[in-house]
Write a protein that holds these residues in place. Sequence first.
Motif, PDB file in Angstrom:
ATOM      1  N   VAL A 159       0.882  -1.165   0.000  1.00 18.86           N
ATOM      2  CA  VAL A 159       0.000   0.000   0.000  1.00 18.86           C
ATOM      3  C   VAL A 159       0.918   1.213   0.000  1.00 18.86           C
ATOM      4  O   VAL A 159       1.607   1.494   0.980  1.00 18.86           O
ATOM      5  N   LEU A 160       0.931   1.938  -1.119  1.00 19.39           N
ATOM      6  CA  LEU A 160       1.953   2.955  -1.352  1.00 19.39           C
ATOM      7  C   LEU A 160       1.330   4.291  -1.737  1.00 19.39           C
ATOM      8  O   LEU A 160       0.272   4.355  -2.357  1.00 19.39           O
ATOM      9  N   ALA A 161       2.052   5.353  -1.347  1.00 21.82           N
ATOM     10  CA  ALA A 161       1.716   6.709  -1.780  1.00 21.82           C
ATOM     11  C   ALA A 161       2.869   7.220  -2.640  1.00 21.82           C
ATOM     12  O   ALA A 161       4.032   6.924  -2.363  1.00 21.82           O
ATOM     13  N   TRP A 162       2.552   7.986  -3.688  1.00 18.51           N
ATOM     14  CA  TRP A 162       3.611   8.513  -4.540  1.00 18.51           C
ATOM     15  C   TRP A 162       3.237   9.897  -5.061  1.00 18.51           C
ATOM     16  O   TRP A 162       2.072  10.302  -5.059  1.00 18.51           O
ATOM     17  N   ARG A 163       4.282  10.583  -5.511  1.00 17.12           N
ATOM     18  CA  ARG A 163       4.100  11.943  -6.004  1.00 17.12           C
ATOM     19  C   ARG A 163       5.207  12.258  -7.013  1.00 17.12           C
ATOM     20  O   ARG A 163       6.345  11.807  -6.859  1.00 17.12           O
ATOM     21  N   VAL A 164       4.885  13.033  -8.057  1.00 14.39           N
ATOM     22  CA  VAL A 164       5.816  13.350  -9.136  1.00 14.39           C
ATOM     23  C   VAL A 164       6.033  14.858  -9.189  1.00 14.39           C
ATOM     24  O   VAL A 164       5.084  15.640  -9.044  1.00 14.39           O
ATOM     25  N   TRP A 165       7.305  15.260  -9.400  1.00  3.48           N
ATOM     26  CA  TRP A 165       7.671  16.663  -9.595  1.00  3.48           C
ATOM     27  C   TRP A 165       8.383  16.821 -10.942  1.00  3.48           C
ATOM     28  O   TRP A 165       9.064  15.898 -11.397  1.00  3.48           O
TER      29      TRP A 165
END
Length: 418
Positions: free
Chosen positions: A196-202
Amino acid sequence: MAEPRTLPPNSARALSDSDEFWRENPGGGWATAVVVLLLLSWQLLRLFFSRRHRAASVAAGSSPASTTTGSLEGGPSAGISKLITDADLRDLMISLEGNLEENERWEDVIEKSSDLVSYKAKCCRPKDGPLKYLSVTTFEKCSAELLRDFYMDNEYRKEWDKILIQHDQLQVDENSGTEIGRSIKRFPLLTPREYVLAWRVWEGKDKTFFCLIKDCEHPLAPREKKYVRVVFFRSGWCIREGKKLLLSIPGRDACEITMVHQEDAGLNIEMAKLAFAKGIWSYVSKMNTALRQYSSHSSRSVLVPILLRLTKKVPPELETDAAETSIQKVKERSGSDCGSQSRVDISQKKPSRSSKKWIANGLLLLGGIICLSRRRSNIGTQLAMACILKKLMNNGAESSQVESAQLRPDSRKTRHIG
């Protein structure tokens, strides 16, 4: 009839001395009782203070844990925007530079290449936590946008990556750009692992992209007995192309992704390291084949608008080409702040620790005075007095050790973990 036996004179004298030795003097029993009561009181005080200290430590340690592993049990939309922040991006940039703790070192794992792809990886064993890997994969004749879309497309991954058997999107927060998903991976001879993962892109300058992925909890993904939940997962990457490549060659049409990865999947460290070294090149080759077919895949047309809407800009102060020195200053400032904080904490703890020792030593000293006030002491008071002296000596030694340890600088506290 048997005649009565008489004891020899020496034996009679020995029994008389023994009887005199064990006979209590008037009032001796009270002195022994008081000393035993004082010792019992000291033990109770010690137990009380130790439990308070343990409870305070647990309460203090729960806050960092909550920031390390995000939880959304308060509601589906509560706290998702704070799961991954720009501070996490700063830490990722530092980690991608390959910085390590003192006494840690990188070990080369593999380096291979073909006509269209090359791969090299190294690993280190941190003092705490699973193995950390740092890898660089270079794809020839590939753009940064294509590679970004390929890495973020979990639906397409299920087609070519046979390890991934299920992926579900759980939540998306457009304000912060954070997504949460649940994946099931199947490994040979092992129980399937659940992520169960959270991710974010910049997005940075010159088509540079960053992504951070870490474990979290979510109410829509309760734990199931048929899977092993991976409770620690940290992974992040940076995609560069053209002149931004680490091994830049003028006119080279290539793109590379630098990745730092840590996960605890419940495997033996040596077995996990061996499996990685033996299987990663085959995996990279399969990935390269799938990448060459991805440009015309239908799922990309659906994914790109979502990525453009969720991708956030890298803060100007964190741009890698113009703010490398500022990142180093952030590391140094964080270390100095940590050191000053530790000194403040030590100065605040000293009076409390000293007062506890004074209470314990005072009670023991009072018991010793009562024992010494007796003209003749029986065996009970002698043993109690010996116990008192031993306690006083131990307390003095422990106090000196604690004070010297507190005054000794700890270099690890002033280092920023990369």
